[in-house]
Scaffold this motif. Structure first.
Motif, PDB file in Angstrom:
ATOM      1  N   VAL A   1     -10.626  -1.524 -13.056  1.00 51.30           N
ATOM      2  CA  VAL A   1     -10.193  -2.835 -12.557  1.00 51.30           C
ATOM      3  C   VAL A   1     -11.393  -3.774 -12.522  1.00 51.30           C
ATOM      4  N   PRO A   2     -11.269  -4.975 -13.099  1.00 53.02           N
ATOM      5  CA  PRO A   2     -12.390  -5.928 -13.065  1.00 53.02           C
ATOM      6  C   PRO A   2     -12.804  -6.261 -11.641  1.00 53.02           C
ATOM      7  N   GLU A   3     -14.066  -6.600 -11.462  1.00 53.00           N
ATOM      8  CA  GLU A   3     -14.570  -6.926 -10.132  1.00 53.00           C
ATOM      9  C   GLU A   3     -13.871  -8.147  -9.556  1.00 53.00           C
ATOM     10  N   ARG A   4     -13.480  -9.081 -10.404  1.00 50.33           N
ATOM     11  CA  ARG A   4     -12.768 -10.285  -9.972  1.00 50.33           C
ATOM     12  C   ARG A   4     -11.492 -10.440 -10.787  1.00 50.33           C
ATOM     13  N   LEU A   5     -10.405 -10.793 -10.112  1.00 50.47           N
ATOM     14  CA  LEU A   5      -9.130 -11.023 -10.784  1.00 50.47           C
ATOM     15  C   LEU A   5      -8.659 -12.466 -10.640  1.00 50.47           C
ATOM     16  N   GLY A   6      -9.537 -13.339 -10.162  1.00 53.07           N
ATOM     17  CA  GLY A   6      -9.199 -14.751 -10.058  1.00 53.07           C
ATOM     18  C   GLY A   6      -8.189 -15.037  -8.963  1.00 53.07           C
ATOM     19  N   ALA A   7      -7.365 -16.065  -9.182  1.00 49.05           N
ATOM     20  CA  ALA A   7      -6.428 -16.533  -8.149  1.00 49.05           C
ATOM     21  C   ALA A   7      -5.342 -15.519  -7.835  1.00 49.05           C
ATOM     22  N   ILE A   8      -5.074 -14.608  -8.771  1.00 50.33           N
ATOM     23  CA  ILE A   8      -3.985 -13.652  -8.577  1.00 50.33           C
ATOM     24  C   ILE A   8      -4.385 -12.487  -7.673  1.00 50.33           C
ATOM     25  N   GLU A   9      -5.681 -12.330  -7.380  1.00 47.82           N
ATOM     26  CA  GLU A   9      -6.188 -11.093  -6.782  1.00 47.82           C
ATOM     27  C   GLU A   9      -5.496 -10.717  -5.484  1.00 47.82           C
ATOM     28  N   PHE A  10      -5.350 -11.665  -4.584  1.00 47.87           N
ATOM     29  CA  PHE A  10      -4.816 -11.328  -3.260  1.00 47.87           C
ATOM     30  C   PHE A  10      -3.341 -10.932  -3.337  1.00 47.87           C
ATOM     31  N   GLU A  11      -2.538 -11.646  -4.161  1.00 53.68           N
ATOM     32  CA  GLU A  11      -1.128 -11.278  -4.340  1.00 53.68           C
ATOM     33  C   GLU A  11      -1.020  -9.960  -5.108  1.00 53.68           C
ATOM     34  N   TYR A  12      -1.884  -9.784  -6.087  1.00 53.76           N
ATOM     35  CA  TYR A  12      -1.851  -8.578  -6.906  1.00 53.76           C
ATOM     36  C   TYR A  12      -2.174  -7.340  -6.071  1.00 53.76           C
ATOM     37  N   ALA A  13      -3.098  -7.471  -5.130  1.00 56.87           N
ATOM     38  CA  ALA A  13      -3.454  -6.341  -4.270  1.00 56.87           C
ATOM     39  C   ALA A  13      -2.250  -5.894  -3.442  1.00 56.87           C
ATOM     40  N   VAL A  14      -1.511  -6.848  -2.904  1.00 60.12           N
ATOM     41  CA  VAL A  14      -0.317  -6.512  -2.122  1.00 60.12           C
ATOM     42  C   VAL A  14       0.735  -5.858  -3.025  1.00 60.12           C
ATOM     43  N   PHE A  15       0.876  -6.399  -4.242  1.00 64.98           N
ATOM     44  CA  PHE A  15       1.842  -5.846  -5.196  1.00 64.98           C
ATOM     45  C   PHE A  15       1.490  -4.388  -5.527  1.00 64.98           C
ATOM     46  N   VAL A  16       0.213  -4.115  -5.776  1.00 67.38           N
ATOM     47  CA  VAL A  16      -0.232  -2.762  -6.095  1.00 67.38           C
ATOM     48  C   VAL A  16       0.033  -1.822  -4.922  1.00 67.38           C
ATOM     49  N   GLU A  17      -0.224  -2.302  -3.723  1.00 69.92           N
ATOM     50  CA  GLU A  17       0.019  -1.457  -2.549  1.00 69.92           C
ATOM     51  C   GLU A  17       1.500  -1.095  -2.444  1.00 69.92           C
ATOM     52  N   ARG A  18       2.368  -2.072  -2.669  1.00 69.86           N
ATOM     53  CA  ARG A  18       3.806  -1.789  -2.616  1.00 69.86           C
ATOM     54  C   ARG A  18       4.192  -0.747  -3.669  1.00 69.86           C
ATOM     55  N   LEU A  19       3.651  -0.907  -4.882  1.00 76.43           N
ATOM     56  CA  LEU A  19       3.988   0.036  -5.950  1.00 76.43           C
ATOM     57  C   LEU A  19       3.529   1.450  -5.617  1.00 76.43           C
ATOM     58  N   LEU A  20       2.308   1.579  -5.117  1.00 69.18           N
ATOM     59  CA  LEU A  20       1.774   2.913  -4.815  1.00 69.18           C
ATOM     60  C   LEU A  20       2.529   3.560  -3.658  1.00 69.18           C
ATOM     61  N   ASN A  21       2.846   2.770  -2.652  1.00 68.99           N
ATOM     62  CA  ASN A  21       3.646   3.319  -1.540  1.00 68.99           C
ATOM     63  C   ASN A  21       5.018   3.772  -2.035  1.00 68.99           C
ATOM     64  N   MET A  22       5.601   2.971  -2.931  1.00 68.00           N
ATOM     65  CA  MET A  22       6.892   3.331  -3.520  1.00 68.00           C
ATOM     66  C   MET A  22       6.777   4.631  -4.304  1.00 68.00           C
ATOM     67  N   ALA A  23       5.667   4.776  -5.057  1.00 65.08           N
ATOM     68  CA  ALA A  23       5.465   5.989  -5.854  1.00 65.08           C
ATOM     69  C   ALA A  23       5.317   7.219  -4.966  1.00 65.08           C
ATOM     70  N   VAL A  24       4.582   7.096  -3.860  1.00 68.33           N
ATOM     71  CA  VAL A  24       4.412   8.224  -2.933  1.00 68.33           C
ATOM     72  C   VAL A  24       5.756   8.616  -2.319  1.00 68.33           C
ATOM     73  N   LYS A  25       6.548   7.621  -1.928  1.00 68.19           N
ATOM     74  CA  LYS A  25       7.872   7.912  -1.360  1.00 68.19           C
ATOM     75  C   LYS A  25       8.755   8.612  -2.385  1.00 68.19           C
ATOM     76  N   SER A  26       8.671   8.163  -3.646  1.00 71.75           N
ATOM     77  CA  SER A  26       9.467   8.797  -4.700  1.00 71.75           C
ATOM     78  C   SER A  26       9.034  10.242  -4.906  1.00 71.75           C
ATOM     79  N   CYS A  27       7.729  10.496  -4.835  1.00 70.32           N
ATOM     80  CA  CYS A  27       7.238  11.874  -4.969  1.00 70.32           C
ATOM     81  C   CYS A  27       7.817  12.758  -3.871  1.00 70.32           C
TER      82      CYS A  27
END
Length: 422
Positions: free
Chosen positions: A305-331
């Protein structure tokens, strides 16, 4: 000329599925087919019933064309075609009246082009952006599809059949009022959708901000805990240095080595764990890892993951967290305890890939494997769609053109999310 502007309206008011060149080719093919119907039903026949039949067939062709070029396959496409047919009526009627009065086809067509161009310019400049932003609201578009149809039917009945505007010019005030009503209704409707879209964006931003605020609180708590440990170590170091000096004076070198080893171990505990170069994503990964450990799920990471993701970074971090939590629940739901997560950039996209092998596929024989894989594929696809249907995530996937796919390869379920970051 009317069909040209109608197809131009469809192209400009649609979130295109294909490239501009391919879309133009599809619209050109539609233009050719509808032209053939015009010649067959209008120029080689007579009577209003043939005009209506031609209109119906043309509408079906245009609807098929819109569904082909549009990303959304719902009543938004039908509404677009209905509005496009209403959009060309003013130019058609002006051209028709001027030609019957002057018998000058050249001037009539020029006036038609001017009227349609002005209308199209205004709509594209002030309305199209709000219109295309709300194309996924299938229920909303379905409920108002009747409005442009009734406008078209009313104006057609007053100008073409059974009443002809040339033979009954007294109907002109009613036609003008209908056009004004159509214009006001369409403009107000788009503004209403625009306001609702803005509210959804604000709600999405508030949700993301609240989640990010919670993360900052957690990080702040960790920093405070680390600071307290550092203060304790500083206090202890003063006593330890004095002790080391005394041991040096007495040449007790083994005791000094023991003390230094203990200090080095404590120092390693103070170093924050890094999974990737990006601080926001790293914070998310560490939190999800704690959640996964409590759930008994082991996660292996392959992160670039690049050190900086620009303006999307803060929303993208929340999105990634939701996806990973979803993946753990699915497991946990499907009784698998191993998950591999890969994140890497690819041009203008950031790709997230999750892989897991399900025990029930491995334990099944060859005859049942395909059936079990298909069943699991369907369940996980439904789970992904359900998770992304949450309003704030739905807005995120639309805003950043998130592409998702779920597939089975060699008994491994692979779920991919591609997010446009540039």
């Amino acid at each position: 000329m009317a069909m040209f502007f109608l197809l131009a309206y469809m192209g400009l008011f649609t979130r295109l599925k294909y490239s501009v060149t391919r879309t133009v080719l599809i619209l050109s093919a539609s233009f050719a087919v509808t032209t053939v119907f015009d010649f067959i039903f209008i120029y080689h026949t007579s009577g209003g019933i043939f005009y209506l039949l031609s209109t119906l067939l043309t509408f079906l062709i245009l609807t098929g064309t819109e569904l082909l070029i549009s990303r959304s396959k719902n009543f938004h496409s039908v509404f677009t075609v209905l509005c496009a047919t209403d959009f060309i009526l003013p130019g058609n009627i002006v051209c028709y009246i001027v030609f019957n009065r002057t018998n000058d086809i050249f001037s009539s067509i020029l006036l038609q082009i001017a009227v349609q161009f002005v209308f199209l310019f205004f709509l594209v400049k002030f309305v199209s952006i709000y219109y295309k932003e709300n194309d996924n609201d299938s229920i909303g578009w379905k409920s108002i599809c009747l409005v442009p149809f009734l406008f078209y039917l009313s104006i057609t009945c007053l100008t073409v059949w059974p009443m002809n505007l040339i033979e009954y010019p007294s109907a002109m005030p009613g036609v003008i009022i209908l056009f004004a009503l159509m214009f006001v209704t369409f403009t107000c409707g788009m503004r209403m959708y625009a306001r609702r879209g803005m509210k959804q964006k604000q709600d999405m931003s508030l949700v993301f901000l609240a989640e990010y605020s919670d993360r900052i609180k957690n990080e702040s708590a960790k920093v405070n805990e680390m600071s307290m440990k550092i203060e304790e170590m500083n206090s202890a170091m003063l006593a330890v240095t004095s002790e080391i000096l005394n041991l040096l004076d007495n040449e007790h070198y083994d005791d000094i080595r023991t003390i230094i080893s203990a200090i080095r171990s404590d120092s390693r505990l103070m170093v924050a764990e890094r999974k990737c170069a990006n601080t926001s994503i790293n914070s998310v990964i560490l939190e999800v890892e704690e959640y996964a450990k409590r759930a008994g799920v082991s996660i292996a990471y392959n992160l670039n993951v690049p050190e900086r993701l620009g303006a999307i970074e803060f929303e993208y971090a929340v999105f990634v967290e939701r996806l990973l939590n979803m993946a753990v629940k699915s497991c946990c739901q499907f009784y698998t305890k191993q998950l591999t997560v890969s994140m890497y950039p690819s041009g203008a996209w950031m790709n997230i890939e999750m892989k897991t092998r399900f025990p029930e596929i491995d334990s099944s024989n060859d005859n049942d494997k395909d059936d079990r894989s298909e069943e699991l594929l369907k369940k996980i696809s439904e789970s992904v769609d359900c998770s992304l249907s949450v309003p704030e995530l739905s807005a995120f996937t639309k805003k950043y053109e998130v592409q998702t796919s779920v597939q089975v390869k060699m008994g491994v379920i692979i779920t991919e999310f591609n997010v446009r970051i540039n």
